[in-house]
Scaffold this motif. Structure first.
Motif, PDB file in Angstrom:
ATOM      1  N   THR A   1       0.710  -1.278  -0.028  1.00 19.60           N
ATOM      2  CA  THR A   1      -0.126   0.037  -0.037  1.00 19.60           C
ATOM      3  C   THR A   1       0.952   1.330  -0.018  1.00 19.60           C
ATOM      4  OG1 THR A   1      -1.824  -1.113   1.290  1.00 19.60           O
ATOM      5  CG2 THR A   1      -1.780   1.369   1.121  1.00 19.60           C
ATOM      6  N   MET A   2       0.536   2.098  -1.033  1.00 20.94           N
ATOM      7  CA  MET A   2       1.353   3.365  -0.935  1.00 20.94           C
ATOM      8  C   MET A   2       0.407   4.427  -1.003  1.00 20.94           C
ATOM      9  SD  MET A   2       4.016   2.306  -3.861  1.00 20.94           S
ATOM     10  CE  MET A   2       2.644   0.630  -4.406  1.00 20.94           C
ATOM     11  N   ASN A   3       0.719   5.628  -0.331  1.00 18.92           N
ATOM     12  CA  ASN A   3      -0.301   6.655  -0.175  1.00 18.92           C
ATOM     13  C   ASN A   3       0.311   8.109  -0.674  1.00 18.92           C
ATOM     14  OD1 ASN A   3      -2.088   5.135   1.905  1.00 18.92           O
ATOM     15  ND2 ASN A   3      -0.207   5.066   2.965  1.00 18.92           N
ATOM     16  N   CYS A   4      -0.645   8.828  -1.007  1.00 24.68           N
ATOM     17  CA  CYS A   4      -0.130  10.114  -1.873  1.00 24.68           C
ATOM     18  C   CYS A   4      -1.143  11.315  -1.269  1.00 24.68           C
ATOM     19  CB  CYS A   4      -0.574  10.098  -3.389  1.00 24.68           C
ATOM     20  SG  CYS A   4      -0.332  11.348  -4.220  1.00 24.68           S
ATOM     21  N   SER A   5      -0.466  12.410  -1.118  1.00 27.30           N
ATOM     22  CA  SER A   5      -1.272  13.442  -0.225  1.00 27.30           C
ATOM     23  C   SER A   5      -0.945  14.714  -1.392  1.00 27.30           C
ATOM     24  CB  SER A   5      -1.042  13.727   1.341  1.00 27.30           C
ATOM     25  OG  SER A   5       0.327  14.149   1.077  1.00 27.30           O
ATOM     26  N   TYR A   6      -1.958  15.640  -1.268  1.00 27.82           N
ATOM     27  CA  TYR A   6      -1.909  16.688  -2.149  1.00 27.82           C
ATOM     28  C   TYR A   6      -2.315  17.776  -1.539  1.00 27.82           C
ATOM     29  CZ  TYR A   6      -6.673  15.096  -3.755  1.00 27.82           C
ATOM     30  OH  TYR A   6      -7.974  15.162  -3.770  1.00 27.82           O
ATOM     31  N   LYS A   7      -2.255  19.114  -2.406  1.00 27.38           N
ATOM     32  CA  LYS A   7      -2.756  20.370  -1.746  1.00 27.38           C
ATOM     33  C   LYS A   7      -3.897  21.077  -2.418  1.00 27.38           C
ATOM     34  CE  LYS A   7       1.973  20.792  -0.032  1.00 27.38           C
ATOM     35  NZ  LYS A   7       3.295  21.459  -0.288  1.00 27.38           N
ATOM     36  N   THR A   8      -3.907  20.931  -3.756  1.00 28.57           N
ATOM     37  CA  THR A   8      -4.990  21.786  -4.227  1.00 28.57           C
ATOM     38  C   THR A   8      -6.076  20.796  -4.937  1.00 28.57           C
ATOM     39  OG1 THR A   8      -3.779  21.874  -6.370  1.00 28.57           O
ATOM     40  CG2 THR A   8      -3.185  23.460  -4.829  1.00 28.57           C
ATOM     41  N   SER A   9      -7.094  21.416  -5.412  1.00 32.81           N
ATOM     42  CA  SER A   9      -8.232  20.798  -6.036  1.00 32.81           C
ATOM     43  C   SER A   9      -7.829  20.101  -7.336  1.00 32.81           C
ATOM     44  CB  SER A   9      -9.356  21.816  -6.213  1.00 32.81           C
ATOM     45  OG  SER A   9      -9.858  22.330  -4.808  1.00 32.81           O
ATOM     46  N   ILE A  10      -8.361  18.825  -7.499  1.00 30.60           N
ATOM     47  CA  ILE A  10      -8.028  18.383  -8.744  1.00 30.60           C
ATOM     48  C   ILE A  10      -9.116  17.737  -9.930  1.00 30.60           C
ATOM     49  CG2 ILE A  10      -5.973  17.590  -7.752  1.00 30.60           C
ATOM     50  CD1 ILE A  10      -7.261  14.685  -7.263  1.00 30.60           C
TER      51      ILE A  10
END
Lengths: 112, 111
Positions: free
Chosen positions: A20-29
């Motif tokens: 399992t790998m996770n990804c976080s982001y900051k702005t709307s996509i």
């Protein structure tokens, strides 16, 4: 600038286990994409999940997206040694819809 | 079928020399084209993208330039290479709303 940040940076598991790998982001996509890169090679597109989707499957891959938390996860089930590679998330942001912004990647090692 | 060609695969160039990397796409029309650079063990940094012939957008100020002389041709250039230009350069194409297709990359070492 980096938009997605993968976690963990490196992951080592035994063949047959799930990764399992996770990804976080900051702005709307508009959408979020996952790519795979074997050492010294180009990236290969794995899966795209749109902002109005919560989960998507492709073979042994399962991707989830939580836009309220601005996060995504990639699950590889029943891993194989051939899954060893770097995995990147990339976001297609609402503010710059013609380009992807990539995270720094997770290096996955699957031990035989 | 749609394919992308990028060459050369590896390149060693002295500081101050010029650079020309070429990327061509087959099997699609009017694609969006991209040049990315990847430092060792890192993610990809967008350098240039193009939505049509002669239309180039630059993401970061740098020693490089890009041109799109034909619909399916994207060229990355430099007049004088710096040591800091070393890296792995990747060309990619997409149609909006779909995933990117990447070339196999060019490993550039400036010495």
């Amino acid at each position: 600038s980096q938009q997605g940040e993968e976690d963990p940076q490196a992951l080592s598991i035994q063949e047959g286990e799930n990764a399992t790998m996770n990804c976080s982001y900051k702005t709307s996509i508009n959408n979020l994409q996952w790519y795979r890169q074997n050492s010294g090679r180009g990236l290969v597109h794995l899966i795209l999940i749109r902002s109005n989707e919560r989960e998507k499957h492709s073979g042994r891959l399962r991707v989830t997206l939580d836009t309220s938390k601005k996060s995504s996860s990639l699950l590889i089930t029943a891993s194989r040694a051939a899954d060893t590679a770097s995995y990147f998330c990339a976001t297609d942001q609402l503010s710059s819809a013609r380009q992807l912004t990539f995270g720094s990647g997770t290096q996955l090692t699957v031990l035989p | 079928s749609q394919t992308i060609h990028q060459w050369p695969a590896t390149l060693v160039q002295p500081v101050g020399s010029p650079l020309s990397l070429e990327c061509t796409v087959e099997g699609t029309s009017n694609p969006n084209l991209y040049w990315y650079r990847q430092a060792a063990g890192r993610g990809l940094q967008l350098l240039f993208y193009s939505v049509g012939i002669g239309q180039i957008s630059s993401e970061v100020p740098q020693n490089l330039s890009a041109s799109r002389p034909q619909d399916r041709q994207f060229i990355l250039s430099s007049k004088k290479l710096l040591l800091s230009d070393s890296g792995f350069y990747l060309c990619a194409w997409s149609v909006y709303g779909t995933g990117y297709t990447f070339g196999s990359g060019t490993r550039l070492t400036v010495v």
